[in-house]
Design a protein around this motif. Structure first.
Motif, PDB file in Angstrom:
ATOM      1  N   THR A 261       0.817  -1.221   0.000  1.00 21.05           N
ATOM      2  CA  THR A 261       0.000   0.000   0.000  1.00 21.05           C
ATOM      3  C   THR A 261       0.846   1.265   0.000  1.00 21.05           C
ATOM      4  OG1 THR A 261      -0.178  -0.234   2.413  1.00 21.05           O
ATOM      5  CG2 THR A 261      -2.023  -1.034   1.079  1.00 21.05           C
ATOM      6  N   CYS A 262       2.170   1.122  -0.064  1.00 23.24           N
ATOM      7  CA  CYS A 262       3.036   2.288  -0.190  1.00 23.24           C
ATOM      8  C   CYS A 262       4.333   1.870  -0.886  1.00 23.24           C
ATOM      9  CB  CYS A 262       3.325   2.953   1.152  1.00 23.24           C
ATOM     10  SG  CYS A 262       4.237   1.930   2.324  1.00 23.24           S
ATOM     11  N   LEU A 263       4.926   2.807  -1.579  1.00 21.40           N
ATOM     12  CA  LEU A 263       6.162   2.566  -2.314  1.00 21.40           C
ATOM     13  C   LEU A 263       7.279   3.406  -1.716  1.00 21.40           C
ATOM     14  CD1 LEU A 263       4.756   2.889  -5.960  1.00 21.40           C
ATOM     15  CD2 LEU A 263       5.180   0.772  -4.697  1.00 21.40           C
ATOM     16  N   VAL A 264       8.495   2.895  -1.782  1.00 21.80           N
ATOM     17  CA  VAL A 264       9.668   3.675  -1.402  1.00 21.80           C
ATOM     18  C   VAL A 264      10.373   4.074  -2.696  1.00 21.80           C
ATOM     19  CG1 VAL A 264      11.862   3.710  -0.179  1.00 21.80           C
ATOM     20  CG2 VAL A 264       9.918   2.468   0.789  1.00 21.80           C
ATOM     21  N   PRO A 265      10.368   5.359  -3.029  1.00 20.21           N
ATOM     22  CA  PRO A 265      10.960   5.774  -4.302  1.00 20.21           C
ATOM     23  C   PRO A 265      12.482   5.760  -4.257  1.00 20.21           C
ATOM     24  CG  PRO A 265      10.276   7.696  -3.064  1.00 20.21           C
ATOM     25  CD  PRO A 265       9.819   6.497  -2.279  1.00 20.21           C
ATOM     26  N   ALA A 266      13.080   5.777  -5.420  1.00 19.65           N
ATOM     27  CA  ALA A 266      14.521   6.015  -5.512  1.00 19.65           C
ATOM     28  C   ALA A 266      14.722   7.505  -5.246  1.00 19.65           C
ATOM     29  CB  ALA A 266      15.031   5.641  -6.902  1.00 19.65           C
ATOM     30  N   SER A 267      15.581   7.851  -4.308  1.00 23.68           N
ATOM     31  CA  SER A 267      15.673   9.257  -3.907  1.00 23.68           C
ATOM     32  C   SER A 267      17.094   9.647  -3.537  1.00 23.68           C
ATOM     33  CB  SER A 267      14.750   9.528  -2.715  1.00 23.68           C
ATOM     34  OG  SER A 267      15.184   8.807  -1.570  1.00 23.68           O
ATOM     35  N   PHE A 268      17.323  10.953  -3.477  1.00 23.69           N
ATOM     36  CA  PHE A 268      18.573  11.495  -2.953  1.00 23.69           C
ATOM     37  C   PHE A 268      18.289  12.866  -2.364  1.00 23.69           C
ATOM     38  CE2 PHE A 268      18.371  13.094  -7.279  1.00 23.69           C
ATOM     39  CZ  PHE A 268      18.852  14.398  -7.195  1.00 23.69           C
TER      40      PHE A 268
ATOM     41  N   PRO B  84      18.045  20.500   2.232  1.00 25.72           N
ATOM     42  CA  PRO B  84      16.584  20.535   2.324  1.00 25.72           C
ATOM     43  C   PRO B  84      15.875  20.060   1.066  1.00 25.72           C
ATOM     44  CG  PRO B  84      17.460  22.742   1.996  1.00 25.72           C
ATOM     45  CD  PRO B  84      18.651  21.850   2.193  1.00 25.72           C
ATOM     46  N   LEU B  85      16.624  19.818  -0.003  1.00 27.48           N
ATOM     47  CA  LEU B  85      16.026  19.336  -1.250  1.00 27.48           C
ATOM     48  C   LEU B  85      16.040  17.811  -1.279  1.00 27.48           C
ATOM     49  CD1 LEU B  85      14.985  19.721  -4.203  1.00 27.48           C
ATOM     50  CD2 LEU B  85      17.395  19.690  -4.909  1.00 27.48           C
ATOM     51  N   THR B  86      14.873  17.225  -1.482  1.00 30.20           N
ATOM     52  CA  THR B  86      14.762  15.793  -1.700  1.00 30.20           C
ATOM     53  C   THR B  86      14.152  15.561  -3.071  1.00 30.20           C
ATOM     54  OG1 THR B  86      14.443  15.322   0.657  1.00 30.20           O
ATOM     55  CG2 THR B  86      13.756  13.621  -0.886  1.00 30.20           C
ATOM     56  N   VAL B  87      14.818  14.763  -3.870  1.00 36.35           N
ATOM     57  CA  VAL B  87      14.309  14.401  -5.193  1.00 36.35           C
ATOM     58  C   VAL B  87      13.989  12.912  -5.167  1.00 36.35           C
ATOM     59  CG1 VAL B  87      14.793  14.275  -7.665  1.00 36.35           C
ATOM     60  CG2 VAL B  87      15.661  16.207  -6.325  1.00 36.35           C
ATOM     61  N   ALA B  88      12.747  12.571  -5.480  1.00 35.90           N
ATOM     62  CA  ALA B  88      12.306  11.179  -5.427  1.00 35.90           C
ATOM     63  C   ALA B  88      11.691  10.781  -6.769  1.00 35.90           C
ATOM     64  CB  ALA B  88      11.286  10.994  -4.305  1.00 35.90           C
ATOM     65  N   VAL B  89      11.955   9.546  -7.166  1.00 34.63           N
ATOM     66  CA  VAL B  89      11.464   9.028  -8.441  1.00 34.63           C
ATOM     67  C   VAL B  89      10.822   7.666  -8.206  1.00 34.63           C
ATOM     68  CG1 VAL B  89      12.066   8.350 -10.788  1.00 34.63           C
ATOM     69  CG2 VAL B  89      13.339  10.195  -9.677  1.00 34.63           C
ATOM     70  N   ALA B  90       9.619   7.478  -8.744  1.00 36.84           N
ATOM     71  CA  ALA B  90       8.943   6.187  -8.629  1.00 36.84           C
ATOM     72  C   ALA B  90       8.326   5.812  -9.964  1.00 36.84           C
ATOM     73  CB  ALA B  90       7.868   6.249  -7.542  1.00 36.84           C
ATOM     74  N   THR B  91       8.224   4.525 -10.201  1.00 34.63           N
ATOM     75  CA  THR B  91       7.620   4.016 -11.433  1.00 34.63           C
ATOM     76  C   THR B  91       6.402   3.155 -11.114  1.00 34.63           C
ATOM     77  OG1 THR B  91       9.140   2.136 -11.411  1.00 34.63           O
ATOM     78  CG2 THR B  91       9.800   4.062 -12.706  1.00 34.63           C
ATOM     79  N   GLU B  92       5.727   3.449  -9.990  1.00 32.71           N
ATOM     80  CA  GLU B  92       4.567   2.688  -9.532  1.00 32.71           C
ATOM     81  C   GLU B  92       4.894   1.206  -9.363  1.00 32.71           C
ATOM     82  OE1 GLU B  92       1.113   3.568 -11.862  1.00 32.71           O
ATOM     83  OE2 GLU B  92       1.044   5.635 -11.133  1.00 32.71           O
ATOM     84  N   GLY B  93       6.164   0.936  -9.036  1.00 27.25           N
ATOM     85  CA  GLY B  93       6.588  -0.433  -8.785  1.00 27.25           C
ATOM     86  C   GLY B  93       6.862  -1.247 -10.032  1.00 27.25           C
ATOM     87  N   LEU B  94       6.705  -0.639 -11.215  1.00 29.50           N
ATOM     88  CA  LEU B  94       6.895  -1.392 -12.454  1.00 29.50           C
ATOM     89  C   LEU B  94       8.362  -1.708 -12.722  1.00 29.50           C
ATOM     90  CD1 LEU B  94       4.327   0.426 -14.770  1.00 29.50           C
ATOM     91  CD2 LEU B  94       4.060  -1.743 -13.566  1.00 29.50           C
ATOM     92  N   SER B  95       9.250  -0.757 -12.399  1.00 27.48           N
ATOM     93  CA  SER B  95      10.678  -1.003 -12.628  1.00 27.48           C
ATOM     94  C   SER B  95      11.515  -0.153 -11.679  1.00 27.48           C
ATOM     95  CB  SER B  95      11.063  -0.692 -14.080  1.00 27.48           C
ATOM     96  OG  SER B  95      12.445  -0.931 -14.271  1.00 27.48           O
TER      97      SER B  95
END
Length: 237
Positions: free
Chosen positions: A119-126, A130-141
């Motif tokens: 019910t939740c995803l952990v995105p690829a992030s850095f 104070p800046l956080t950039v997160a990327v998710a592919t809805e779990g597809l890849s």
């Protein structure tokens, strides 16, 4: 394309959470479980751990009391009082059982091996301060998400931390000095358009301060702008 899978796309709501003092359960003591625990501890969570075997790092974390070790075998009552659970074992059947227990108890669940079942995803992030950039592919890849993250890491370098700290301090200072909301918003937009990150990267600090002062039209004195920049820079170093 499957109609059900199409209907589920876009249902993941992007959200940043504060896990400070929240209870998180991690089931699994291998490399994935260790990675989850490390991140949770970095963000102030209270971690409970269930695993048949622990990685050396997790064993050390257990010995020093950084995590509460609940034993080798998962039970549904381990979910009591938990805010977030991570199913991170190599046993897919067990992971699914954990996800089902979480669903029944309405506990947020992250599934490491089958993200779409949680019910939740952990995105690829850095982070850059104070800046956080997160990327998710809805779990597809997740691998593609990591690839995009690595590309963005090159785009958003270390200069972004002092840049944001400077703009944040300057914004607060301007708001304290003038109550003209419309003027302030116009000024904030103009400041964001300046090539400040480029000047910071090149060490052209004097030029940057002069340009900011010119935009501020005397609202914030030159000396004050310089002081705010020095503090932002020293905090980031």
């Amino acid at each position: 394309m499957n109609e059900t899978s199409c209907s589920l796309e876009g249902l993941w709501y992007p959200l940043f959470l504060s896990l400070a003092d929240r209870v998180c359960l991690v089931v699994g003591g291998g490399a994935v479980g260790e990675r989850k625990v490390r991140k949770l501890l970095e963000h102030g969570a209270r971690v409970r751990l269930v695993a048949e075997a622990l990685s050396p790092w997790l064993e050390q974390a257990r010995l020093r009391g950084a995590v509460a070790y609940l034993g080798p075998a998962y039970r549904s009552d381990h979910m009591i009082g938990v805010d977030l659970v991570f199913a991170a074992t190599s046993d897919e059947g067990l992971n699914r059982r954990i996800a089902e227990d979480a669903r029944i108890r309405r506990v947020w669940c992250n599934m490491a091996s089958s993200p779409h079942l949680g019910t939740c995803l952990v995105p690829a992030s850095f982070r850059r301060g104070p800046l956080t950039v997160a990327v998710a592919t809805e779990g597809l890849s997740p691998a593609v998400a990591r690839r995009i993250r690595q590309s963005l890491e090159n785009q958003f370098g270390p200069e972004w931390e002092p840049y944001l700290r400077f703009l944040g301090a300057l914004r607060r200072d301007i708001q304290e000095r003038t109550g003209d909301s419309a003027l302030n918003q116009e000024l904030f937009r103009a400041l964001a358009e300046l090539p400040l990150t480029d000047w910071i990267r090149r060490g052209r600090f004097a030029e940057m301060i002069d340009a900011v002062c010119e935009l501020c039209r005397g609202i914030v004195p030159h000396e004050r702008v310089a002081t705010l920049w020095d503090k932002a820079w020293n905090t980031s170093c």
